[in-house]
Structures are given as structure tokens and as C-alpha cells.
Design an enzyme around this catalytic site. Structure first.
Site, PDB file in Angstrom:
ATOM      1  N   GLY A  14       4.627  -2.374  -1.676  1.00 54.05           N
ATOM      2  CA  GLY A  14       4.972  -3.326  -2.727  1.00 54.05           C
ATOM      3  C   GLY A  14       4.171  -4.615  -2.685  1.00 54.05           C
ATOM      4  CB  SER A  15       1.053  -5.710  -0.969  1.00 56.55           C
ATOM      5  OG  SER A  15       0.059  -4.829  -1.440  1.00 56.55           O
ATOM      6  CG  ASN A  16      -1.016  -4.261  -6.050  1.00 58.30           C
ATOM      7  OD1 ASN A  16      -1.854  -5.068  -6.423  1.00 58.30           O
ATOM      8  ND2 ASN A  16      -1.329  -3.192  -5.340  1.00 58.30           N
ATOM      9  CE  LYS A  93      10.022  11.478  -9.267  1.00 55.75           C
ATOM     10  NZ  LYS A  93      10.052  12.868  -8.800  1.00 55.75           N
ATOM     11  CG  ASN A 109      -0.997   2.689 -12.304  1.00 57.69           C
ATOM     12  OD1 ASN A 109      -0.256   2.282 -11.406  1.00 57.69           O
ATOM     13  ND2 ASN A 109      -1.939   3.597 -12.095  1.00 57.69           N
ATOM     14  CG  HIS A 111      -6.782   3.974 -10.261  1.00 56.24           C
ATOM     15  ND1 HIS A 111      -6.032   5.039  -9.824  1.00 56.24           N
ATOM     16  CD2 HIS A 111      -8.076   4.286  -9.990  1.00 56.24           C
ATOM     17  CE1 HIS A 111      -6.832   5.964  -9.322  1.00 56.24           C
ATOM     18  NE2 HIS A 111      -8.081   5.527  -9.407  1.00 56.24           N
ATOM     19  CG  ASP A 152      -5.347   7.457 -12.768  1.00 56.78           C
ATOM     20  OD1 ASP A 152      -4.389   6.671 -12.693  1.00 56.78           O
ATOM     21  OD2 ASP A 152      -5.717   8.165 -11.819  1.00 56.78           O
ATOM     22  CD  GLU A 181      -5.203  -2.267  -5.490  1.00 55.35           C
ATOM     23  OE1 GLU A 181      -4.037  -2.007  -5.790  1.00 55.35           O
ATOM     24  OE2 GLU A 181      -5.816  -1.639  -4.602  1.00 55.35           O
TER      25      GLU A 181
HETATM   26  C1  GRF Z   1      -2.494   0.093  -4.298  1.00 57.00           C
HETATM   27  O1  GRF Z   1      -3.750   0.418  -3.788  1.00 57.00           O
HETATM   28  C2  GRF Z   1      -2.453   0.511  -5.758  1.00 57.00           C
HETATM   29  O2  GRF Z   1      -3.667   0.388  -6.403  1.00 57.00           O
HETATM   30  C3  GRF Z   1      -2.094   1.957  -5.670  1.00 57.00           C
HETATM   31  O3  GRF Z   1      -1.193   2.031  -4.586  1.00 57.00           O
HETATM   32  C4  GRF Z   1      -1.400   0.949  -3.686  1.00 57.00           C
HETATM   33  C5  GRF Z   1      -0.087   0.247  -3.571  1.00 57.00           C
HETATM   34  O4  GRF Z   1      -0.023  -0.741  -2.615  1.00 57.00           O
HETATM   35  N1  GRF Z   1      -1.693   2.467  -6.940  1.00 57.00           N
HETATM   36  P1  GRF Z   1       1.254  -1.688  -2.591  1.00 57.00           P
HETATM   37  O5  GRF Z   1       2.486  -0.808  -2.514  1.00 57.00           O
HETATM   38  O6  GRF Z   1       1.231  -2.523  -3.832  1.00 57.00           O
HETATM   39  O7  GRF Z   1       1.125  -2.534  -1.342  1.00 57.00           O
END
Ligand code: GRF
Length: 199
Positions: A14-16, A93, A109, A111, A152, A181
Site C-alpha cells: 500500500g505504499s502507493n 485481482k 491503475n 503500472h 493494462d 510511482e
Molecule cells: C507497485 O509497483 C504498482 O505499480 C503495482 O504494484 C506495486 C504496489 O506497491 N501495481 P504498493 O502496494 O503500492 O507498495
């Protein structure tokens, strides 16, 4: 433009999601992190959501065994929290079409490559970075795109490039892309909230 009420779907760290919520909690944007859904009860995303005070739920085939129950549980939550934007952040999923339709296709999303290259089924996590290095690319990066029912393939909204350096391993490249990201996702959601990117 109406306030964005965002539901994050995440399976792992969940870092994003964190990078986006950090930006939103600083305030000043018509956008709010309203809900987190994870198919993994042990995900860092659920933990982070709890720390941030965002309603967070584990919904998976373990909690809802039939497809209809699974989809209905998600839609009920989207309805309850008046969600008008879904942001996938490492959700492993495939998102049911009913969920995409519920928010009128407003599903993002991120990617970890420069789509349309290195996307599609099987292209996730470290596989992506391995493929980029094996192809001898000298740059990679991150892409934020709209999600439709094909992996994608939705409209590309924004990209950020990073170099592939001599001696890179899939892991070192993944770490560099992840930094991109964490910049790109909040920037793109900000632009959507301000009406600078129209989806
Ligand atoms: C990221 O590389 C994102 O691009 C991909 O999954 C990874 C998720 O990382 N779809 P996080 O869970 O956000 O840390």
C-alpha cells in the site's frame, strides 16, 4: 467539479496508496481518501488505512465465497461511502466489470512500466522489471491509466520515466520505478481533482 471520494483497492504494502493519502491529508484539494478495500487480510494497505482513519475492509473469496456476494459487498461499500473514483494500488485481482460500471469507468491503475510496453496478463511485480532488463531497454518508468476490462489497456493518463542503469537488477530497477510511482500517482490524482486531466 464535485469532490472526489476515492476508494483504494490494494493487495500488498500500500505504499502507493500512502503516497496519495499523504498528499490528500495536506489538504487544499477537492479530494478525499474515503475507503480502502483489500483482498488480503494481512496487507500493509489495511494497516496503513487504519492508521490514517480511513474506513478499511478485507473483501475476498474467503469473506464472500460466491461471485455475486463478492461483487455486491464491494458495491454496497462504494455506495455507502459515495465513491466516485476508484484507484487501484497494487490490487492483484481483476476488478469486476460491475464495479467499473458503478463508478462510470472512473477507475485508475498505476503500472510499473511505460505502457503500452510491458503490460498485460502476467506482467506484474518483479516480472515487469525482469522483462524490461531482458529486452535491453534503456528506460522504464511508471504509467497511470484508466482501467477497462482488458489488462493494462485503458487510456494512458500520465507517465514518468526513469533510466535503466548498467548493472541494474530487477530489484534495483523496481526500487527506482517505485519512487517515480510515488510521485506520479499523487500528481495525477491532483490533476484529476483540479480538472486538469478529464476522465
Ligand atoms: C507497485 O509497483 C504498482 O505499480 C503495482 O504494484 C506495486 C504496489 O506497491 N501495481 P504498493 O502496494 O503500492 O507498495
Amino acid at each position: 467539479m464535485a469532490e472526489l471520494k476515492i476508494a483504494f483497492f490494494a493487495s500488498h504494502g500500500g505504499s502507493n496508496m500512502q503516497a496519495v493519502t499523504d498528499k490528500l491529508t495536506r489538504g487544499g484539494l477537492p479530494a478525499k481518501a474515503s475507503l480502502v478495500i483489500s483482498n488480503n487480510s494481512g496487507s500493509g494497505a489495511l494497516e496503513r488505512a487504519k492508521n490514517e482513519g480511513i474506513p478499511a475492509y478485507h473483501i475476498s473469496s474467503a469473506t464472500h465465497s460466491g461471485r455475486i456476494e463478492f461483487v455486491s459487498a464491494i458495491i454496497e461499500l462504494l455506495e455507502k461511502h459515495e465513491i466516485n473514483l476508484v484507484a487501484l494500488a497494487g490490487y492483484m485481482k481483476k476488478l469486476p466489470d460491475e464495479v467499473i460500471d458503478f463508478v462510470n469507468g472512473k477507475v485508475l491503475n498505476i503500472h510499473p512500466a511505460l505502457l503500452p510496453k510491458f503490460g498485460g496478463k502476467g506482467m506484474y511485480g518483479i516480472n515487469v522489471h525482469k522483462a524490461v532488463i531482458e529486452a535491453g531497454e534503456n528506460e522504464s518508468g511508471a504509467t497511470v491509466h484508466l482501467v477497462n476490462s482488458v489488462y493494462d489497456e485503458g487510456r494512458i493518463l500520465a507517465q514518468k520515466k526513469v533510466p535503466v542503469l548498467p548493472g541494474d537488477t530487477p530489484e534495483s530497477l523496481a526500487a527506482r520505478v517505485l519512487i517515480a510511482e510515488h510521485e506520479l500517482y499523487p500528481e495525477t490524482i491532483e490533476k484529476i481533482a483540479l480538472g486538469e486531466i478529464v476522465i
